[in-house]
Design a protein around this motif. Structure first.
Motif, PDB file in Angstrom:
ATOM      1  N   GLY A   1      59.427  49.162  63.072  1.00  0.00           N
ATOM      2  CA  GLY A   1      58.891  50.501  62.871  1.00  0.00           C
ATOM      3  C   GLY A   1      57.903  50.621  61.731  1.00  0.00           C
TER       4      GLY A   1
ATOM      5  N   VAL B   1      66.950  58.184  55.060  1.00  0.00           N
ATOM      6  CA  VAL B   1      65.840  57.753  55.918  1.00  0.00           C
ATOM      7  C   VAL B   1      65.912  58.517  57.236  1.00  0.00           C
ATOM      8  N   ARG B   2      64.920  58.306  58.093  1.00  0.00           N
ATOM      9  CA  ARG B   2      64.898  59.008  59.383  1.00  0.00           C
ATOM     10  C   ARG B   2      65.850  58.366  60.385  1.00  0.00           C
TER      11      ARG B   2
ATOM     12  N   GLY C   1      66.335  49.825  54.856  1.00  0.00           N
ATOM     13  CA  GLY C   1      66.058  48.545  54.233  1.00  0.00           C
ATOM     14  C   GLY C   1      67.182  48.144  53.292  1.00  0.00           C
TER      15      GLY C   1
ATOM     16  N   THR D   1      66.975  51.915  61.674  1.00  0.00           N
ATOM     17  CA  THR D   1      66.194  50.720  61.322  1.00  0.00           C
ATOM     18  C   THR D   1      65.398  50.905  60.037  1.00  0.00           C
ATOM     19  N   ASP D   2      65.336  52.132  59.532  1.00  0.00           N
ATOM     20  CA  ASP D   2      64.636  52.373  58.269  1.00  0.00           C
ATOM     21  C   ASP D   2      65.481  52.034  57.048  1.00  0.00           C
TER      22      ASP D   2
ATOM     23  N   ARG E   1      56.132  50.474  53.658  1.00  0.00           N
ATOM     24  CA  ARG E   1      56.050  51.220  54.917  1.00  0.00           C
ATOM     25  C   ARG E   1      54.567  51.425  55.249  1.00  0.00           C
TER      26      ARG E   1
ATOM     27  N   GLY F   1      63.559  56.580  51.854  1.00  0.00           N
ATOM     28  CA  GLY F   1      62.716  55.492  52.339  1.00  0.00           C
ATOM     29  C   GLY F   1      62.642  54.318  51.396  1.00  0.00           C
ATOM     30  N   THR F   2      61.395  53.861  51.148  1.00  0.00           N
ATOM     31  CA  THR F   2      61.184  52.697  50.296  1.00  0.00           C
ATOM     32  C   THR F   2      61.379  53.013  48.818  1.00  0.00           C
TER      33      THR F   2
ATOM     34  N   LEU G   1      58.064  48.974  58.869  1.00  0.00           N
ATOM     35  CA  LEU G   1      58.714  48.695  57.592  1.00  0.00           C
ATOM     36  C   LEU G   1      58.815  47.179  57.431  1.00  0.00           C
TER      37      LEU G   1
END
Length: 267
Positions: A19, A161-162, A168, A165-166, A81, A133-134, A21
């Protein structure tokens, strides 16, 4: 006028998480070791692909990225990302092992554990790390560098995250939380899908800080007397959490006026 800034580093590892990332690790051509504190960042740069992407006298498009590796590690690691239409992230995503990149040779930033006030002492202090996220990167660096309970009683890492798989570093964090009683990992998805695979928390990341949710997840209370809260990621999230916690007795930390909130806006 001087020529373009030379590319000075080499990609040693790339890992696609899906995705858009991905993780990059790099080393300097010179073999130099970057001195930094967990929580700091460096600029990465590449020659622009489009004429409209301003590169200035250096000839490179540059952007800051928080370091996810620990200072003791040989490689410098970043989790990135892709930004649709971005000037740099699409170029970084194309990099393969042995490709070259410009990597700043000086780390900067004050979002570090050196910011912690003297009180409460480590044995009585919970560090509550809230990321989107990141924005998780600086907290990964901190966990990788410091020994258990060296600077905290409990290290709570919340990552919003959304989609699944986001997340990390999920496997690394789940293993760490299972092995250590000083680490609590709380992932939360805002768009988990409808297939029922995700059984964890859903909603916005700030919902984890609601007193009853936080206590259920962490097994402790979120109180200014014993918690230091670090916020990293989406500026809107940071503003909203700061406003909420301000009403609960937390205040922004300043060197001359110690508090409990530490902020790092990602854009």
């Amino acid at each position: 006028m001087s020529g373009p800034t030379p590319l000075n580093a080499r990609i040693t590892t790339r890992e696609d998480l899906g995705g858009g990332l991905f993780i990059l690790r790099a080393v300097y051509d010179s073999g130099a070791h970057l001195e930094f504190e967990p929580g700091q960042f460096v600029n990465l740069g590449l020659p622009p692909r489009r004429a409209e992407d301003e590169s200035g006298q250096t000839g490179l498009v540059k952007r800051p990225y928080s370091i996810a590796s620990a200072p003791k590690d040989a490689e410098i690691e970043f989790i990135i990302r892709v930004v649709d239409g971005g000037a740099l992230t699409p170029l970084l995503m194309e990099l393969q092992v042995d490709d070259r990149v410009w990597m700043e040779e000086r780390a900067i930033g004050k979002f570090t554990l050196a910011m912690l006030p003297d009180e409460p002492v480590a044995a009585e202090r919970d560090l509550v790390m809230v990321s989107t996220g990141t924005g998780i990167a600086p907290f990964i660096s901190m966990l990788r560098q410091f020994e258990p309970r060296q600077l905290w009683r409990r290290f709570v890492l919340i990552n919003g995250v959304r989609i699944e798989t986001d997340l990390g570093y999920r496997a690394e964090l789940e293993a760490m939380a299972a092995e250590r009683d000083d680490v609590v990992y709380v992932p939360i998805l805002s768009k988990p899908g409808t297939d029922g695979r995700w059984t964890g928390l859903t909603g916005r990341v700030d919902s984890v800080l609601a007193p009853e949710v936080y206590e259920a997840q962490v097994g402790a209370t979120l109180e200014p007397q014993h918690c230091q809260v670090f916020l990293c990621g989406n500026p809107n999230m940071i503003d909203e959490v700061e406003q909420d916690l301000d009403g609960r007795g937390f205040k922004r930390h300043r060197k001359r006026d110690p508090g409990q909130l530490h902020l790092e806006r990602y854009w």
